[in-house]
Design a protein around this motif. Structure first.
Motif, short mmCIF file in Angstrom:
data_model
loop_
_atom_site.label_atom_id
_atom_site.label_comp_id
_atom_site.label_asym_id
_atom_site.label_seq_id
_atom_site.Cartn_x
_atom_site.Cartn_y
_atom_site.Cartn_z
N TYR A 110 0.84 -1.20 0.00
CA TYR A 110 0.00 0.00 0.00
C TYR A 110 0.87 1.26 0.00
CZ TYR A 110 -3.98 3.01 1.25
OH TYR A 110 -4.96 3.98 1.26
N VAL A 111 1.89 1.27 0.85
CA VAL A 111 2.79 2.43 0.94
C VAL A 111 3.55 2.62 -0.37
CG1 VAL A 111 4.77 3.43 2.15
CG2 VAL A 111 2.95 2.30 3.45
N CYS A 112 4.02 1.53 -0.97
CA CYS A 112 4.73 1.64 -2.25
C CYS A 112 3.81 2.18 -3.33
CB CYS A 112 5.31 0.30 -2.66
SG CYS A 112 6.75 -0.20 -1.68
N GLY A 113 2.57 1.75 -3.34
CA GLY A 113 1.59 2.30 -4.29
C GLY A 113 1.37 3.78 -4.08
N ARG A 114 1.30 4.19 -2.82
CA ARG A 114 1.15 5.62 -2.53
C ARG A 114 2.37 6.40 -2.99
NH1 ARG A 114 -0.62 6.99 3.39
NH2 ARG A 114 -0.61 9.03 2.39
N LEU A 115 3.57 5.84 -2.77
CA LEU A 115 4.80 6.53 -3.18
C LEU A 115 4.86 6.71 -4.70
CD1 LEU A 115 7.50 5.00 -0.84
CD2 LEU A 115 6.96 7.43 -1.09
N ILE A 116 4.55 5.67 -5.46
CA ILE A 116 4.62 5.81 -6.91
C ILE A 116 3.58 6.81 -7.40
CG2 ILE A 116 3.10 3.92 -7.63
CD1 ILE A 116 6.43 4.82 -9.28
N ALA A 117 2.40 6.81 -6.78
CA ALA A 117 1.38 7.79 -7.17
C ALA A 117 1.86 9.21 -6.83
CB ALA A 117 0.07 7.49 -6.45
N ALA A 118 2.48 9.37 -5.67
CA ALA A 118 3.00 10.68 -5.29
C ALA A 118 4.09 11.13 -6.27
CB ALA A 118 3.53 10.64 -3.86
N TYR A 119 4.99 10.22 -6.61
CA TYR A 119 6.03 10.55 -7.58
C TYR A 119 5.42 10.96 -8.92
CZ TYR A 119 9.65 8.39 -4.59
OH TYR A 119 10.53 8.08 -3.59
N GLU A 120 4.41 10.22 -9.34
CA GLU A 120 3.77 10.53 -10.61
C GLU A 120 3.09 11.90 -10.56
OE1 GLU A 120 0.96 8.34 -13.93
OE2 GLU A 120 1.04 7.51 -11.91
N LEU A 121 2.42 12.21 -9.45
CA LEU A 121 1.78 13.52 -9.31
C LEU A 121 2.81 14.65 -9.32
CD1 LEU A 121 -0.84 12.56 -6.57
CD2 LEU A 121 -1.36 13.24 -8.93
N ILE A 122 3.94 14.44 -8.67
CA ILE A 122 5.00 15.45 -8.64
C ILE A 122 5.53 15.71 -10.05
CG2 ILE A 122 7.39 15.87 -7.92
CD1 ILE A 122 6.61 14.35 -5.28
N VAL A 123 5.87 14.66 -10.75
CA VAL A 123 6.44 14.80 -12.08
C VAL A 123 5.41 15.39 -13.05
CG1 VAL A 123 7.39 13.50 -14.03
CG2 VAL A 123 8.16 13.01 -11.72
N ASN A 124 4.15 14.95 -12.95
CA ASN A 124 3.10 15.50 -13.82
C ASN A 124 2.89 16.99 -13.57
OD1 ASN A 124 2.71 12.98 -14.92
ND2 ASN A 124 0.83 12.56 -13.81
N ARG A 125 3.11 17.41 -12.35
CA ARG A 125 2.94 18.83 -11.99
C ARG A 125 3.89 19.72 -12.80
NH1 ARG A 125 -0.17 21.45 -7.64
NH2 ARG A 125 0.74 23.50 -7.48
N THR A 126 5.01 19.17 -13.21
CA THR A 126 5.99 19.95 -13.99
C THR A 126 5.83 19.71 -15.49
OG1 THR A 126 7.69 18.23 -13.85
CG2 THR A 126 7.66 19.91 -12.10
N GLY A 127 4.73 19.06 -15.89
CA GLY A 127 4.47 18.85 -17.31
C GLY A 127 5.18 17.65 -17.91
N GLN A 128 5.75 16.80 -17.07
CA GLN A 128 6.45 15.60 -17.53
C GLN A 128 5.63 14.38 -17.17
OE1 GLN A 128 9.50 16.06 -19.15
NE2 GLN A 128 8.95 18.20 -18.93
N GLU A 129 6.08 13.23 -17.62
CA GLU A 129 5.45 11.96 -17.25
C GLU A 129 6.52 10.96 -16.88
OE1 GLU A 129 2.60 10.36 -19.97
OE2 GLU A 129 1.61 12.29 -20.23
N LEU A 130 6.20 10.07 -15.94
CA LEU A 130 7.10 8.98 -15.64
C LEU A 130 7.01 7.95 -16.75
CD1 LEU A 130 6.50 8.41 -11.82
CD2 LEU A 130 8.41 9.56 -12.90
N PRO A 131 8.12 7.31 -17.09
CA PRO A 131 8.09 6.28 -18.14
C PRO A 131 7.13 5.14 -17.77
CG PRO A 131 10.34 6.87 -17.58
CD PRO A 131 9.46 7.53 -16.56
N LEU A 132 6.33 4.73 -18.73
CA LEU A 132 5.34 3.68 -18.50
C LEU A 132 5.99 2.39 -18.01
CD1 LEU A 132 2.40 2.86 -18.59
CD2 LEU A 132 2.69 2.28 -20.99
N ASN A 133 7.16 2.04 -18.55
CA ASN A 133 7.80 0.80 -18.10
C ASN A 133 8.21 0.89 -16.63
OD1 ASN A 133 9.81 2.65 -18.79
ND2 ASN A 133 11.29 1.07 -19.31
N ASP A 134 8.59 2.06 -16.13
CA ASP A 134 8.91 2.23 -14.71
C ASP A 134 7.65 2.09 -13.86
OD1 ASP A 134 11.64 2.53 -14.98
OD2 ASP A 134 11.55 4.71 -15.06
N LEU A 135 6.55 2.67 -14.33
CA LEU A 135 5.30 2.56 -13.59
C LEU A 135 4.85 1.11 -13.51
CD1 LEU A 135 3.36 5.64 -15.00
CD2 LEU A 135 4.39 5.40 -12.75
N THR A 136 4.97 0.39 -14.60
CA THR A 136 4.57 -1.02 -14.63
C THR A 136 5.48 -1.87 -13.76
OG1 THR A 136 3.72 -0.71 -16.86
CG2 THR A 136 4.08 -2.97 -16.15
#
Length: 114
Positions: free
Chosen positions: A12-38
């Motif tokens: 659960y915590v790891c899922g929250r961390l990846i979501a937080a990372y994704e929200l942070i990066v998206n805030r700057t107009g970027q995206e995390l690589p799909l293979n990293d998310l998977t």
């Protein structure tokens, strides 16, 4: 279902961390690589520290220039999440994977304290 801030299962915590990372990066107009998310859903010990060191650090640096106070709150939030883990799990079994999906969805729904 709302974010469960007292649920500290590693998946659960790891899922929250990846979501937080994704929200942070998206805030700057970027995206995390799909293979990293998977890959993070099965191998958080490999992916989460690597993302933090690369894309997330760059995004935080950009955010810090625009909103230092908000960025400090987000960094404290991320540090609190990471402190709930003794170590990143190397592999998630099916139950932990389900917890990961819930944590990710709940965190995305709740957002971050910008």
């Amino acid at each position: 279902m709302p974010l469960n801030d007292s649920h500290n299962a590693p998946g659960y915590v790891c899922g929250r961390l990846i979501a937080a990372y994704e929200l942070i990066v998206n805030r700057t107009g970027q995206e995390l690589p799909l293979n990293d998310l998977t890959l993070s859903a099965t191998n958080p010990a490999y992916v989460l520290p690597r993302l933090r060191a690369r894309q997330v650090q760059k995004a935080l640096a950009r955010m810090r220039r625009q909103n230092p106070g908000g960025t400090a709150r987000v960094e404290d939030y991320i540090a609190d999440l990471a402190a709930r883990l003794d170590d990143f799990p190397k592999r998630l079994d099916s139950e932990q994977g389900a917890q990961y999906i819930l944590g990710e969805a709940h965190q995305k729904g709740a957002g971050l304290p910008f």
